[in-house]
Design an enzyme around this catalytic site. Structure first.
Site, short mmCIF file in Angstrom:
data_model
loop_
_atom_site.label_atom_id
_atom_site.label_comp_id
_atom_site.label_asym_id
_atom_site.label_seq_id
_atom_site.Cartn_x
_atom_site.Cartn_y
_atom_site.Cartn_z
CG ASP A 136 -1.94 1.12 1.21
OD1 ASP A 136 -2.03 1.82 0.18
OD2 ASP A 136 -2.63 1.31 2.21
CD1 TRP A 137 4.40 1.42 -0.16
CD2 TRP A 137 5.63 1.33 -2.03
NE1 TRP A 137 5.55 0.73 0.13
CE2 TRP A 137 6.33 0.66 -1.00
CE3 TRP A 137 6.20 1.41 -3.30
CZ2 TRP A 137 7.57 0.07 -1.21
CZ3 TRP A 137 7.45 0.82 -3.50
CH2 TRP A 137 8.12 0.16 -2.46
CD GLU A 138 -3.54 4.49 -0.27
OE1 GLU A 138 -4.37 5.39 -0.54
OE2 GLU A 138 -3.70 3.65 0.65
CG ASP A 139 2.76 8.71 0.65
OD1 ASP A 139 2.40 9.64 1.38
OD2 ASP A 139 2.81 7.53 1.03
#
Length: 473
Positions: A136-139
């Site tokens: 979960d990498w949302e940046d």
């Protein structure tokens, strides 16, 4: 003689066309072996000891998997790696401070990869059993143009880094170089991370949360004309990520519903086209198989604790099942379990609405797999935009209490009627699991693998032609 062969040739051609249009096979189901998995990933373990309102354990048995996204839980069937749990992910934090270099081209990929083993080993401690692993990498987003609004900081810093090195360059050249450096580094971070974790925990299915997305949120601005369709430009941008789909072993799109969309056809369209786009990506970027798609949704509307209406359970869980997703993951955060009252509301909603629907859809998908696909594939809606669902027929089934302690609270009682089977045949087709083929997944390709796959396919078609000739001569 030739007139006698006419119908045979026609039939054979029909069979050949049917064979040629077979859906690509996909990975067999994990966990319980069901064609459609419903997973619960909400930290409800706090409801009992902390708030004296435990959820009904027989209700919870309706879910194929139970997990918690909270930090202290390890070795679960579903593991979500948030940005601080996997390596050294470059990003800006909530106060705008650079972490691990801020942008991917300013981070250390080597140091990041060095740290991965320890982090993965902490959360997934054994090779077995198989499970889902979600990064979960949302940046930031790996496609430059998609870093809009608050994510524009990644483009600004990228341009700044180039301008410092090349103060004499015009802005257009700086921007072009900044885009290249950002996208190249983003790709390397994501690709090398996937390659490492897949090699280290190969039995898990790996992918990134929210990938693919289709950016169809324009219902706020265009309510009257909203269709839910993914903009063509976003479909094209998803295809630019072919490198990511090729390395992923599962896809994890999200269909969280805002309350604005509650109980509306817009809500169903919003979900349907997002899942359809994920299934398209899953299919077109692998030559011989399609990736399994696990859809993230919530048991409530976004930014609140109001449970989804019956219509929206159908629009999220039901739509995902009918389109051919491998499963849904019902996710929630600590806000679900902050007090005795929030736990009570969730418990009541599970018993009254969510669990009966989950049992219905799970068993309907299972019965369809048995009846249509010999248990070797899952049922997929023939027309993706049709209003047909995998629901147990009220005239053939009813949900009754189960008194066995190790079974869910509800179980189906009944059997498929001729009309039920005809309905399934008319509206659903099979997507076979790897190793199986044929319109109803009746052919064991593994057994036929003694010869070349091409020879097997040829002998199968020859057999079809022979049957057709015998039938009409």
């Amino acid at each position: 003689m030739w007139t006698g062969l006419g119908p045979a040739v026609t039939l054979a051609l029909v069979l050949v066309v049917a064979w040629a249009t077979e859906l690509k096979p996909t990975a067999p189901p994990i966990f319980t072996g069901r064609p459609f998995v419903v997973a619960w990933d909400v930290p409800t373990q706090d409801c009992g000891p902390r708030h004296k309102m435990p959820l009904d354990p027989k209700d919870m048995k309706a879910f194929d998997v139970q997990a918690s996204p909270n930090e202290g839980f390890v070795n679960q069937n579903i593991t979500i790696f948030y940005r601080d749990r996997l390596g050294m992910y470059p990003h800006f934090n909530s106060v705008g401070r650079s972490v691990h270099g801020g942008v991917p081209q300013n981070g250390s990929l080597w140091v990041h990869l060095e740290m991965l083993k320890g982090h993965v080993e902490h959360y997934i401690r054994t090779q077995e059993p198989a499970g889902l692993a979600v990064i979960d990498w949302e940046d930031w987003r790996p496609v430059w143009v998609r870093n809009w609004q608050d994510k524009d900081v990644y483009r600004r810093l990228s341009r700044h880094l180039v301008a410092i090195r090349h103060p004499d360059w015009p802005p257009e050249r700086v921007a072009k170089e900044a885009q290249y450096e950002f996208e190249f580094a983003a790709r390397q971070f994501m690709l090398e991370t996937l390659r490492f974790v897949k090699a280290f925990r190969p039995r898990h299915l790996w992918g990134f949360y929210l990938f693919p997305d289709c950016y169809n949120h324009d219902y706020v601005q265009n309510w009257e004309t909203y269709t839910g369709r993914c903009p063509d430009v976003e479909v094209s941008r998803n295809d630019q990520l072919a490198w990511l789909w090729a390395e992923s072993t599962a896809l994890f799109p999200s269909v969280y519903l805002e309350e604005t969309l509650a109980s509306s056809t817009h809500g169903r369209n919003f979900v349907s086209f997002r899942v359809q786009e994920a299934l398209r990506v899953a299919d077109v970027h692998h030559a011989n198989h399609a990736l399994p798609v696990y859809v993230f949704t919530r048991p409530t509307y976004s930014r609140g604790l109001t449970g989804l209406s019956e219509m929206d359970l159908i629009s999220t869980i039901g739509e995902s099942a009918a389109l051919g997703a491998a499963g849904v993951i019902l996710w929630g955060d600590a806000g679900f379990t902050t007090s005795n009252e929030t736990c009570r509301r969730l418990k009541d909603y599970l018993t009254r609405s969510l669990v009966p629907y989950v049992v219905n859809v799970s068993w309907a998908a299972q019965y369809c797999s048995w009846a249509q696909c010999h248990g070797h594939g899952r049922c997929v809606r023939r027309d993706p935009n049709a209003h047909t669902f995998l629901h147990l027929s009220a005239s053939s089934f009813r949900l009754v209490p189960s008194h066995a302690p190790d079974e869910p609270r509800l179980r189906p009682e009944g059997e498929l009627s001729w009309a039920d089977r005809n309905h399934l045949q008319m509206h659903f087709r099979c997507q076979c699991y790897l190793g199986w083929g044929g319109e109803q997944c009746q052919w064991d390709r593994r057994r036929a693998a003694g010869g070349a796959s091409g020879a097997w396919a040829g002998s199968h078609l020859t057999g079809l032609l022979a049957v057709a000739v015998l039938a009409f001569t």
